[in-house]
Design a protein around this motif. Structure first.
Motif, PDB file in Angstrom:
ATOM      1  N   ARG A   8       0.808  -1.214   0.000  1.00  0.00           N
ATOM      2  CA  ARG A   8       0.000   0.000   0.000  1.00  0.00           C
ATOM      3  C   ARG A   8       0.842   1.265   0.000  1.00  0.00           C
ATOM      4  O   ARG A   8       0.306   2.360   0.107  1.00  0.00           O
ATOM      5  N   ALA A   9       2.144   1.129  -0.146  1.00  0.00           N
ATOM      6  CA  ALA A   9       3.030   2.292  -0.229  1.00  0.00           C
ATOM      7  C   ALA A   9       4.281   1.908  -1.001  1.00  0.00           C
ATOM      8  O   ALA A   9       4.663   0.749  -1.064  1.00  0.00           O
ATOM      9  N   GLY A  10       4.899   2.914  -1.597  1.00  0.00           N
ATOM     10  CA  GLY A  10       6.149   2.681  -2.311  1.00  0.00           C
ATOM     11  C   GLY A  10       5.955   2.538  -3.806  1.00  0.00           C
ATOM     12  O   GLY A  10       4.871   2.722  -4.345  1.00  0.00           O
ATOM     13  N   ARG A  11       7.021   2.198  -4.474  1.00  0.00           N
ATOM     14  CA  ARG A  11       7.015   2.058  -5.924  1.00  0.00           C
ATOM     15  C   ARG A  11       6.107   0.927  -6.394  1.00  0.00           C
ATOM     16  O   ARG A  11       5.541   0.978  -7.478  1.00  0.00           O
ATOM     17  N   ASN A  12       5.958  -0.095  -5.590  1.00  0.00           N
ATOM     18  CA  ASN A  12       5.136  -1.243  -5.956  1.00  0.00           C
ATOM     19  C   ASN A  12       3.756  -1.192  -5.294  1.00  0.00           C
ATOM     20  O   ASN A  12       3.175  -2.212  -4.966  1.00  0.00           O
ATOM     21  N   LYS A  13       3.200   0.001  -5.130  1.00  0.00           N
ATOM     22  CA  LYS A  13       1.888   0.197  -4.518  1.00  0.00           C
ATOM     23  C   LYS A  13       0.813  -0.545  -5.318  1.00  0.00           C
ATOM     24  O   LYS A  13       0.835  -0.547  -6.549  1.00  0.00           O
ATOM     25  N   ASN A  14      -0.104  -1.202  -4.610  1.00  0.00           N
ATOM     26  CA  ASN A  14      -1.202  -1.983  -5.179  1.00  0.00           C
ATOM     27  C   ASN A  14      -0.748  -3.217  -5.949  1.00  0.00           C
ATOM     28  O   ASN A  14      -1.497  -3.751  -6.759  1.00  0.00           O
ATOM     29  N   CYS A  15       0.452  -3.688  -5.696  1.00  0.00           N
ATOM     30  CA  CYS A  15       0.961  -4.912  -6.326  1.00  0.00           C
ATOM     31  C   CYS A  15       0.966  -6.036  -5.294  1.00  0.00           C
ATOM     32  O   CYS A  15       1.222  -5.812  -4.118  1.00  0.00           O
ATOM     33  N   PHE A  16       0.704  -7.245  -5.762  1.00  0.00           N
ATOM     34  CA  PHE A  16       0.696  -8.406  -4.875  1.00  0.00           C
ATOM     35  C   PHE A  16       2.059  -9.073  -4.865  1.00  0.00           C
ATOM     36  O   PHE A  16       2.722  -9.173  -5.891  1.00  0.00           O
ATOM     37  N   SER A  17       2.462  -9.517  -3.687  1.00  0.00           N
ATOM     38  CA  SER A  17       3.740 -10.198  -3.488  1.00  0.00           C
ATOM     39  C   SER A  17       3.551 -11.282  -2.434  1.00  0.00           C
ATOM     40  O   SER A  17       2.492 -11.394  -1.831  1.00  0.00           O
ATOM     41  N   VAL A  18       4.612 -12.046  -2.207  1.00  0.00           N
ATOM     42  CA  VAL A  18       4.583 -13.126  -1.225  1.00  0.00           C
ATOM     43  C   VAL A  18       5.679 -12.896  -0.192  1.00  0.00           C
ATOM     44  O   VAL A  18       6.813 -12.568  -0.536  1.00  0.00           O
ATOM     45  N   VAL A  19       5.335 -13.064   1.064  1.00  0.00           N
ATOM     46  CA  VAL A  19       6.304 -12.935   2.154  1.00  0.00           C
ATOM     47  C   VAL A  19       7.129 -14.210   2.211  1.00  0.00           C
ATOM     48  O   VAL A  19       6.587 -15.311   2.282  1.00  0.00           O
ATOM     49  N   ILE A  20       8.468 -14.060   2.174  1.00  0.00           N
ATOM     50  CA  ILE A  20       9.312 -15.248   2.273  1.00  0.00           C
ATOM     51  C   ILE A  20      10.153 -15.264   3.544  1.00  0.00           C
ATOM     52  O   ILE A  20      10.680 -16.303   3.916  1.00  0.00           O
ATOM     53  N   LYS A  21      10.254 -14.094   4.206  1.00  0.00           N
ATOM     54  CA  LYS A  21      11.064 -14.030   5.413  1.00  0.00           C
ATOM     55  C   LYS A  21      10.619 -12.825   6.227  1.00  0.00           C
ATOM     56  O   LYS A  21      10.237 -11.796   5.673  1.00  0.00           O
ATOM     57  N   THR A  22      10.674 -12.956   7.534  1.00  0.00           N
ATOM     58  CA  THR A  22      10.376 -11.821   8.405  1.00  0.00           C
ATOM     59  C   THR A  22      11.485 -11.672   9.438  1.00  0.00           C
ATOM     60  O   THR A  22      12.084 -12.656   9.867  1.00  0.00           O
ATOM     61  N   THR A  23      11.753 -10.438   9.781  1.00  0.00           N
ATOM     62  CA  THR A  23      12.673 -10.135  10.870  1.00  0.00           C
ATOM     63  C   THR A  23      11.913  -9.275  11.866  1.00  0.00           C
ATOM     64  O   THR A  23      10.707  -9.101  11.754  1.00  0.00           O
ATOM     65  N   GLU A  24      12.630  -8.720  12.809  1.00  0.00           N
ATOM     66  CA  GLU A  24      12.000  -7.940  13.864  1.00  0.00           C
ATOM     67  C   GLU A  24      11.200  -6.756  13.327  1.00  0.00           C
ATOM     68  O   GLU A  24      10.086  -6.502  13.757  1.00  0.00           O
ATOM     69  N   ASN A  25      11.759  -6.025  12.365  1.00  0.00           N
ATOM     70  CA  ASN A  25      11.068  -4.833  11.864  1.00  0.00           C
ATOM     71  C   ASN A  25      11.006  -4.760  10.339  1.00  0.00           C
ATOM     72  O   ASN A  25      10.685  -3.711   9.794  1.00  0.00           O
ATOM     73  N   ARG A  26      11.273  -5.839   9.641  1.00  0.00           N
ATOM     74  CA  ARG A  26      11.225  -5.876   8.178  1.00  0.00           C
ATOM     75  C   ARG A  26      10.565  -7.170   7.706  1.00  0.00           C
ATOM     76  O   ARG A  26      10.651  -8.207   8.361  1.00  0.00           O
ATOM     77  N   VAL A  27       9.945  -7.065   6.539  1.00  0.00           N
ATOM     78  CA  VAL A  27       9.358  -8.217   5.869  1.00  0.00           C
ATOM     79  C   VAL A  27       9.998  -8.279   4.490  1.00  0.00           C
ATOM     80  O   VAL A  27      10.122  -7.259   3.815  1.00  0.00           O
TER      81      VAL A  27
END
Length: 76
Positions: A8-27
Motif C-alpha cells: 500500500r506504499a512505495g514504488r510497488n503500490k497496489n501490487c501483490f507479493s509473497v512474504v518469504i522471510k520476516t525479521t524484527e522490523n522488516r518483511v
C-alpha cells in the motif's frame, strides 16, 4: 511464510507479493518478476495489507511458479 500481501506504499503500490522471510522490523517480499527469490525486497510491515491466502511450499520453489500463483490476484 508464504502469505500473499498487497503493497500500500512505495514504488510497488497496489501490487501483490509473497512474504518469504520476516525479521524484527522488516518483511522480505518477492513477486517473481521485479523481486526474485534470490533478491527479495525488504519492506516495513505497516506498508503491507495481508490477504488470507497462504501459498504452499511447492509454489515457492521457482520464480515461474510464484508468478503463476500471483496471476490470479493480479487478474482481479
Amino acid at each position: 511464510m508464504g502469505q500473499i500481501v498487497c503493497s500500500r506504499a512505495g514504488r510497488n503500490k497496489n501490487c501483490f507479493s509473497v512474504v518469504i522471510k520476516t525479521t524484527e522490523n522488516r518483511v522480505f517480499i518477492v513477486d517473481g518478476k521485479s523481486y526474485k527469490l534470490i533478491s527479495p525486497k525488504a519492506k516495513n510491515p505497516k506498508h503491507l495489507n495481508p490477504t488470507k491466502t497462504v501459498l504452499e511450499q511447492g509454489q515457492l520453489l521457482t520464480d515461474k511458479r510464484l508468478r503463476e500463483a500471483l496471476a490470479t490476484f493480479t487478474a482481479l
